[in-house]
Design an enzyme around this catalytic site. Structure first.
Site, PDB file in Angstrom:
ATOM      1  N   ARG A 130      47.943  29.388  26.488  1.00  0.00           N
ATOM      2  CA  ARG A 130      48.395  28.044  26.151  1.00  0.00           C
ATOM      3  C   ARG A 130      47.239  27.331  25.453  1.00  0.00           C
ATOM      4  O   ARG A 130      46.067  27.663  25.667  1.00  0.00           O
ATOM      5  CB  ARG A 130      48.807  27.269  27.402  1.00  0.00           C
ATOM      6  CG  ARG A 130      49.956  27.906  28.190  1.00  0.00           C
ATOM      7  CD  ARG A 130      50.255  27.102  29.441  1.00  0.00           C
ATOM      8  NE  ARG A 130      51.369  27.663  30.218  1.00  0.00           N
ATOM      9  CZ  ARG A 130      51.234  28.575  31.180  1.00  0.00           C
ATOM     10  NH1 ARG A 130      50.021  29.010  31.501  1.00  0.00           N
ATOM     11  NH2 ARG A 130      52.290  29.040  31.826  1.00  0.00           N
ATOM     12  N   LYS A 155      48.240  26.587  34.194  1.00  0.00           N
ATOM     13  CA  LYS A 155      49.391  25.800  34.619  1.00  0.00           C
ATOM     14  C   LYS A 155      49.694  26.081  36.084  1.00  0.00           C
ATOM     15  O   LYS A 155      49.743  27.225  36.507  1.00  0.00           O
ATOM     16  CB  LYS A 155      50.606  26.147  33.758  1.00  0.00           C
ATOM     17  CG  LYS A 155      51.786  25.228  33.975  1.00  0.00           C
ATOM     18  CD  LYS A 155      52.893  25.529  32.993  1.00  0.00           C
ATOM     19  CE  LYS A 155      54.062  24.570  33.176  1.00  0.00           C
ATOM     20  NZ  LYS A 155      55.153  24.842  32.206  1.00  0.00           N
ATOM     21  N   HIS A 261      52.181  26.733  20.173  1.00  0.00           N
ATOM     22  CA  HIS A 261      52.724  27.397  21.361  1.00  0.00           C
ATOM     23  C   HIS A 261      53.627  28.562  20.976  1.00  0.00           C
ATOM     24  O   HIS A 261      53.842  29.477  21.784  1.00  0.00           O
ATOM     25  CB  HIS A 261      53.497  26.390  22.216  1.00  0.00           C
ATOM     26  CG  HIS A 261      53.744  26.852  23.616  1.00  0.00           C
ATOM     27  ND1 HIS A 261      52.727  26.975  24.549  1.00  0.00           N
ATOM     28  CD2 HIS A 261      54.883  27.247  24.256  1.00  0.00           C
ATOM     29  CE1 HIS A 261      53.233  27.407  25.698  1.00  0.00           C
ATOM     30  NE2 HIS A 261      54.531  27.578  25.542  1.00  0.00           N
ATOM     31  N   ARG A 264      52.111  31.954  21.462  1.00  0.00           N
ATOM     32  CA  ARG A 264      52.213  32.523  22.816  1.00  0.00           C
ATOM     33  C   ARG A 264      53.566  33.227  22.984  1.00  0.00           C
ATOM     34  O   ARG A 264      53.634  34.315  23.550  1.00  0.00           O
ATOM     35  CB  ARG A 264      52.037  31.406  23.841  1.00  0.00           C
ATOM     36  CG  ARG A 264      52.238  31.805  25.302  1.00  0.00           C
ATOM     37  CD  ARG A 264      51.897  30.622  26.199  1.00  0.00           C
ATOM     38  NE  ARG A 264      52.494  30.699  27.526  1.00  0.00           N
ATOM     39  CZ  ARG A 264      51.932  31.307  28.567  1.00  0.00           C
ATOM     40  NH1 ARG A 264      50.762  31.893  28.446  1.00  0.00           N
ATOM     41  NH2 ARG A 264      52.533  31.310  29.747  1.00  0.00           N
ATOM     42  N   HIS A 287      53.203  33.681  34.549  1.00  0.00           N
ATOM     43  CA  HIS A 287      54.461  33.143  35.037  1.00  0.00           C
ATOM     44  C   HIS A 287      54.601  33.404  36.533  1.00  0.00           C
ATOM     45  O   HIS A 287      54.354  34.516  36.993  1.00  0.00           O
ATOM     46  CB  HIS A 287      55.650  33.789  34.308  1.00  0.00           C
ATOM     47  CG  HIS A 287      55.799  33.320  32.895  1.00  0.00           C
ATOM     48  ND1 HIS A 287      56.514  34.018  31.946  1.00  0.00           N
ATOM     49  CD2 HIS A 287      55.305  32.216  32.266  1.00  0.00           C
ATOM     50  CE1 HIS A 287      56.474  33.364  30.788  1.00  0.00           C
ATOM     51  NE2 HIS A 287      55.742  32.274  30.967  1.00  0.00           N
ATOM     52  N   TYR A 296      62.168  36.533  27.221  1.00  0.00           N
ATOM     53  CA  TYR A 296      61.697  37.244  26.040  1.00  0.00           C
ATOM     54  C   TYR A 296      62.483  38.522  25.795  1.00  0.00           C
ATOM     55  O   TYR A 296      62.485  39.039  24.674  1.00  0.00           O
ATOM     56  CB  TYR A 296      60.195  37.543  26.169  1.00  0.00           C
ATOM     57  CG  TYR A 296      59.386  36.278  26.212  1.00  0.00           C
ATOM     58  CD1 TYR A 296      59.206  35.504  25.065  1.00  0.00           C
ATOM     59  CD2 TYR A 296      58.830  35.814  27.400  1.00  0.00           C
ATOM     60  CE1 TYR A 296      58.488  34.325  25.107  1.00  0.00           C
ATOM     61  CE2 TYR A 296      58.109  34.635  27.449  1.00  0.00           C
ATOM     62  CZ  TYR A 296      57.949  33.891  26.297  1.00  0.00           C
ATOM     63  OH  TYR A 296      57.248  32.707  26.331  1.00  0.00           O
TER      64      TYR A 296
END
Length: 313
Positions: A130, A155, A261, A264, A287, A296
């Site tokens: 990120r 995050k 972004h 990514r 994640h 994805y």
């Protein structure tokens, strides 16, 4: 607002979360004609959140962020029990596929960028970072021997590792030579301080002036710390990279609604197309839930080469 910031820092919330909460709490107070939230009471939450959904027509994620900010205000700052919120109108969350650039598009955009902005963009795509994670990297977070990058407090406040592209090893080492020279000049002028997370500046007194704790992408200017009055060199602004990326998109004629972004997203989609295990991609992206990474697989299926029936006529 000072009380909100104090509680945010006590809870170790990220800087961006604090800024978002302050933003929505300010809007909540203005919505109720600048009355104190304690005087308004929790009954004022539902009208405000419904106003965002109907009059402002905000997205579901924006409404959720505003609701979380107001709940934080009452529960954590004012210590008021909220209870059940009757009549709350939630915006329906839409399922959207992330924008992805093809290999050739990534190559063309990166070729249209220059200097440090290009190096940052290459790192975003090459390691799946990120933008905030990339800009807050410290010198000590790059492990050239192991070929890894250590992402600290990403995050959700989580640490993780990612791959350091071999192609970027030499450019990054050259870049760090310039960072070290800048830091040496700062030290010569009695400066050279870097901001440290939490209370590490008290635990490790000399760490703030060490090269290891300097940002990989330092700001060109220095600023005084409000608490200590020390002259600190923070990391560079994210906007400079975002602007350079947008200009490169236009120059190469790519009209997708892409941002930095998107690099990514492209990192994850291209790895999946090359046969990388979905669990590995989840770990590299950081994640928490595999369902987030599974998006994805849908992107890959959507962009794979499928022959249209029109082309068979």
């Amino acid at each position: 607002m000072d009380q909100v910031s104090t509680v945010c820092r006590r809870r170790h919330l990220s800087r961006r979360t604090e800024e978002a909460y302050r933003f929505w709490i300010r809007h909540y107070i203005l919505f109720h004609q600048k009355q104190h939230p304690r005087a308004v009471g929790t009954a004022g939450i539902t009208p405000f959140v419904n106003y965002l959904a109907t009059a402002r027509q905000v997205a579901a994620s924006t409404q959720s962020q505003a609701l979380n900010a107001v709940l934080f205000l009452y529960r954590d700052v004012l210590e008021v029990e909220v209870g059940h919120l009757a009549g709350l109108r939630r915006v329906q969350r839409r399922s959207r596929l992330p924008v992805v650039l093809a290999h050739e598009e990534v190559r063309d955009v990166l070729a249209g960028m220059h200097g440090t902005s290009r190096l940052i963009a290459e790192l975003l795509y090459g390691a799946g970072l990120r933008i905030t994670e990339c800009m807050t990297l410290r010198v000590k977070d790059l492990d050239f021997r192991a070929g890894t990058i250590n992402v600290r407090a990403g995050k959700g406040g989580k640490d993780r590792g990612s791959v350091l592209p071999e192609r970027l090893a030499h450019p990054l080492q050259q870049h760090l030579v310039r960072v070290a020279a800048l830091h040496k000049r700062d030290l010569a002028h009695g400066r050279g301080f870097a901001p440290l997370p939490d209370a590490l500046h008290r635990k490790y007194l000399n760490a703030t002036r060490s090269l290891a704790w300097q940002f990989v992408f330092p700001s060109r200017v220095t600023r005084a710390c409000p608490q200590t009055s020390r002259i600190l060199r923070w990391h560079a602004s994210e906007s400079s990279v975002q602007t350079a990326f947008k200009l490169a998109l236009g120059d190469v004629g790519i009209h997708k609604h892409a941002s930095v972004h998107t690099l990514r997203h492209s990192f994850a989609t291209h790895l999946l197309a090359e046969g990388t295990d979905i669990r590995t991609i989840q770990l590299l992206l950081g994640h928490r839930n595999l369902k987030t990474t599974m998006i994805y697989t849908h992107v890959h299926q959507a962009i794979r080469r499928t022959v249209s029936p029109l082309d068979r006529l």
